[in-house]
Design an enzyme around this catalytic site. Structure first.
Site, short mmCIF file in Angstrom:
data_model
loop_
_atom_site.label_atom_id
_atom_site.label_comp_id
_atom_site.label_asym_id
_atom_site.label_seq_id
_atom_site.Cartn_x
_atom_site.Cartn_y
_atom_site.Cartn_z
N HIS A 181 0.82 -1.22 0.00
CA HIS A 181 0.00 0.00 0.00
C HIS A 181 0.85 1.27 0.00
CE1 HIS A 181 -3.62 -2.29 0.43
NE2 HIS A 181 -3.35 -2.71 1.65
N HIS A 236 -6.48 -7.22 0.31
CA HIS A 236 -6.65 -5.82 -0.08
C HIS A 236 -5.86 -5.50 -1.35
CE1 HIS A 236 -7.21 -6.07 4.35
NE2 HIS A 236 -8.27 -5.35 4.04
N ASP A 258 -3.05 -10.82 -1.57
CA ASP A 258 -3.55 -10.22 -0.34
C ASP A 258 -5.04 -9.89 -0.50
OD1 ASP A 258 -2.16 -8.60 2.23
OD2 ASP A 258 -4.04 -7.71 1.54
#
Length: 249
Positions: free
Chosen positions: A98, A137, A135
């Protein structure tokens, strides 16, 4: 298989779930027999700057997280370099997918995958790369830094059933041969974690897909830890992936 780790990853460094006590221990305690441990070494600031602005690097430094984030990025570089010869796994944290070039969120600070692949590219060790980010996300940082590059392809599977999810991964892997395949290995899609979708055996299956593609295309592969927050299953899921990636499996 060679696993990059450090006892420096064990202590709690922030209040977020990725820094929770026992997370790395859960992985390390479940490693298959015969695993070779390699101490992580920090990435240089020049290597980190391949993926991040100087302003972002200074932000992480001011937050007091530069040293641990640089160590994770360096561990990812080591895993990627080793992965050119044989599969390797980075039991590292903080996670990274991220983290964009000039910003970050989601428990991430430096983008470990981007730093690793850009370092290999900068050193002339690879021409092409593929990223499988399983993942829970969406790995927006991986995409923001690397998706504009013609030499990188990225898959963040979106299917909502196990069978379709695994088929989506297989289709991507088969369609995108590369000099190296990097796995952003977040285990929070597990049936007993936040995502409640995948089984432990599915991580083994995806590992086999990746190493089979790497063998077929004379390329390398590696994986680095991203999410996964149920310590009761995290270790066995990581071990399943490692076993799936292992040439002798």
């Amino acid at each position: 298989m060679k696993v990059i780790y450090s006892h420096s990853f064990y202590p709690v460094y922030t209040s977020d779930p990725a820094a929770e006590a026992g997370r790395i221990e859960a992985v390390m305690n479940a490693l298959p027999a015969g695993t070779e441990l390699i101490e992580a070494e920090p990435a240089t600031e020049a290597q980190i700057a391949l993926a991040h602005t100087i302003e972002h690097i200074e932000f992480v430094r001011q937050e007091g997280l530069y040293d641990i984030a640089a160590l994770a990025a360096g561990g990812a570089i080591q895993a990627a370099r080793l992965g050119l010869e044989a599969p390797a796994f980075g039991a590292i944290r903080p996670p990274g997918h991220h983290a964009s070039g000039d910003s970050c969120w989601g428990f991430c600070y430096f983008n470990n995958m981007a730093v690793a692949l850009l370092t290999l590219k900068d050193e002339g060790l690879i021409e092409t790369a593929a990223i499988l980010d399983f993942d829970l996300h969406y790995g927006d940082g991986n995409v923001n830094i690397l998706d504009h590059s013609s030499w990188v392809t990225i898959c963040n599977p979106t299917s909502r059933t196990r069978d379709r999810y695994l088929r989506e991964v297989e289709t991507f892997i088969e369609a995108h041969p590369a000099d190296i395949i990097g796995i952003s290995a977040g285990f929070d899609h597990h049936i007993n974690d936040w995502g409640r979708l995948l089984l432990t055996q599915d991580y083994h299956a995806m590992g086999r897909m990746v190493i089979n593609s790497a063998r077929k295309n004379s390329g390398g592969c590696f994986a680095i830890l991203e999410g996964g927050y149920n310590h009761d299953v995290l270790g066995q899921n990581a071990a399943a992936l490692i076993d799936g990636l292992s040439p002798s499996s």
